[in-house]
Design an enzyme around this catalytic site. Structure first.
Site, PDB file in Angstrom:
ATOM      1  N   GLU A  47      -0.584  -7.132 -37.944  1.00  0.00           N
ATOM      2  CA  GLU A  47      -1.540  -7.578 -38.177  1.00  0.00           C
ATOM      3  C   GLU A  47      -2.119  -7.107 -39.234  1.00  0.00           C
ATOM      4  OE1 GLU A  47      -3.366  -9.059 -34.229  1.00  0.00           O
ATOM      5  OE2 GLU A  47      -1.428 -10.010 -33.521  1.00  0.00           O
TER       6      GLU A  47
ATOM      7  N   GLU B  36       4.480 -13.057 -32.215  1.00  0.00           N
ATOM      8  CA  GLU B  36       3.736 -13.472 -30.750  1.00  0.00           C
ATOM      9  C   GLU B  36       2.893 -13.895 -30.482  1.00  0.00           C
ATOM     10  OE1 GLU B  36      -0.050 -10.730 -30.787  1.00  0.00           O
ATOM     11  OE2 GLU B  36       1.632  -8.816 -31.601  1.00  0.00           O
TER      12      GLU B  36
HETATM   13  O1  IFM Z   1      -3.312  -8.431 -27.521  1.00  0.00           O
HETATM   14  C1  IFM Z   1      -2.609  -8.176 -28.901  1.00  0.00           C
HETATM   15  C2  IFM Z   1      -1.794  -7.886 -30.307  1.00  0.00           C
HETATM   16  O2  IFM Z   1      -1.792  -6.281 -29.627  1.00  0.00           O
HETATM   17  C3  IFM Z   1      -1.914  -8.448 -31.353  1.00  0.00           C
HETATM   18  N1  IFM Z   1      -2.188  -9.706 -31.368  1.00  0.00           N
HETATM   19  C4  IFM Z   1      -3.169 -10.184 -30.372  1.00  0.00           C
HETATM   20  C5  IFM Z   1      -2.403  -9.926 -28.886  1.00  0.00           C
HETATM   21  C6  IFM Z   1      -3.618 -10.838 -27.904  1.00  0.00           C
HETATM   22  O3  IFM Z   1      -5.061 -10.300 -28.408  1.00  0.00           O
END
Ligand code: IFM
Length: 437
Positions: A168, A352
């Site tokens: 990210e 994710e």
């Molecule tokens: O917990 C985070 C993760 O570290 C990175 N992506 C989003 C998740 C939820 O906020």
């Protein structure tokens, strides 16, 4: 129960869970160096309740139990991250052998259980000594990061299924250097512009260094947000487009086309590092796959009070998760199709996806959330997206950054007093689908 069968995704499709080092490991002994989240969270006002990752889920000690959970759930992939300060406490130079030993045990433990290791090199725990030298604002971070990447390849590369450089980059750069919500907590447009470039330059520099070491199956993990205007006014449409530029197009255009979007550059150009144009070949070093993290959409409106970035998010009308994010599976379908049509015909993973929910084990709303997003993925696949896998965020309830432990994303509940793990209904839904074919 989910409404689809595993077969619908194809035999090679990977189902995994995802976590990150600072959010679950704890174990800040054994020579691990300090990272920016240790100091950011120790500073009053930055994190809810002043909570830190000091113990977190104690995964450093409880990893065998956690790998058992992944295996019993029927998952065949695990997306985890290496903690840079656990391996190289000062960020550059001397190696911490207990850190190497920990990841050796963890990776071997995955392989013994038939779980493919999907590694992320950087999920936000920057060694503090590197922050002292400017962190992501300093161009030298490209070489510091590449050296760290090479160490990982040399020590573990023979056993990793895939490597992602950065998790990210929008969060590493904009959220942490302009919005000030994450460590190191800057609120400075120049700091943000520099971090926005250096994070991608470091990514590309590491990709090249890894390839020179013989590494394969390399990618990056981008968090993409569906951007929609709050109204049909031209001003709100422009705000939505600009937010899409800062959030999505900066990283997609940079990585896949070797250019930054002109509308964003128009805002940032005075603050960009001199000569950044010459780095764009490195930024766009060819990749073997891309990971997309998806949670929600943003509704954007024009903000006349902020000339440097005239955009504000407004509250949307859809049902929300416990962290206040709208539930919007259509956004996942749209973004996957967009990435496939406009940027890459190569492999795409959803690296994710998941939701924060109130503390309950019978998390039926989360089961529905996953079901709807898996359906969206299948629809994107039908439209040509080259989908190769899906990782649920997250295996465990864990440290949700500035929210501390107040927000729970786990398939498995964690009692932070006792460290007891309790699988939730959402875990059982995956288990049902993955074991029954
Ligand atoms: O917990 C985070 C993760 O570290 C990175 N992506 C989003 C998740 C939820 O906020």
């Amino acid at each position: 129960m989910f409404s689809m069968s595993r077969e619908a995704f194809g035999p090679e499709f990977v189902f995994g869970t995802a976590t990150a080092s600072y959010q679950i490991e704890g174990g800040q002994t054994d020579g691990r160096g300090t990272c920016i989240w240790d100091t950011f969270s120790a500073t009053p006002g930055n994190v809810k309740g002043g909570e830190t990752g000091k113990i977190a889920c104690d995964h450093y000690n409880r990893w065998p139990e956690d790998l058992e959970l992944i295996q019993r759930g029927g998952f065949n992939g695990y997306r985890f991250s290496f903690a840079w300060p656990r391996l190289i406490p000062e960020g550059t130079g001397a190696i911490n052998q207990p850190g190497i030993d920990f990841y050796d045990r963890l990776i071997d433990g995955m392989l013994e259980r038939g779980i493919q290791p999907f590694a992320t090199l950087y999920h936000w725990d920057l060694p503090s000594t590197l922050q002292d030298r400017g962190g992501w604002m300093n161009r030298d971070i490209a070489n510091w990061f590449a050296d760290y990447a090479v160490l990982i390849q040399q020590k573990f590369g023979d056993r990793l299924k895939a490597i992602a450089t950065i998790n990210e980059p929008w969060c590493v750069a904009f959220l942490s250097h302009y919005l000030g919500v994450h460590a190191p907590g800057y609120r400075d447009i120049r700091a943000a512009a520099r971090a926005m470039h250096h994070v991608l330059f470091a990514h590309g520099t590491a990709i090249k260094a890894l390839r020179a070491e013989g590494a394969s199956n390399l990618g990056i993990v981008l968090n993409l947000q569906k951007c929609e205007p709050a109204s049909q006014s031209d001003e709100d449409k422009a705000a939505s487009h600009l937010f899409d530029g800062v959030f999505n197009r900066w990283y997609l255009d940079g990585v896949f086309r070797g250019i930054y979007p002109q509308d964003v550059l128009d805002l940032l150009k005075p603050h960009m590092p001199k000569g950044f144009e010459a780095d764009m070949g490195v930024v766009s070093a060819p990749l073997d796959w891309v990971g997309i993290n998806y949670y929600s959409r943003s509704l954007l409106a024009h903000d006349p009070e902020n000339p440097s970035f005239p955009v504000k998010s407004v509250d949307g009308p859809l049902e929300k998760t416990d962290i206040g994010w709208e539930i919007y599976p259509q956004g996942l379908e749209d973004l996957l199709v967009r990435v496939a049509r406009e940027y890459t015909s190569g492999p795409i993973y959803v690296t994710e996806n998941g939701m924060a929910e109130v503390d309950e084990v019978e998390d039926s709303r989360r089961v529905d959330y996953y079901d709807a997003h898996l359906k969206a993925l299948l629809k994107a696949k039908e439209q040509g997206a080259n989908m190769r896998g899906y990782f649920a965020w997250s295996l465990l309830d864990n440290y949700e950054w500035a929210e501390g432990y107040s927000k729970r994303f786990g398939l498995v509940r964690v009692d932070y007093e006792t460290q007891k793990r309790t699988p939730k209904a959402s875990y059982r839904a995956f288990q049902g689908m993955l074991h029954n074919g």
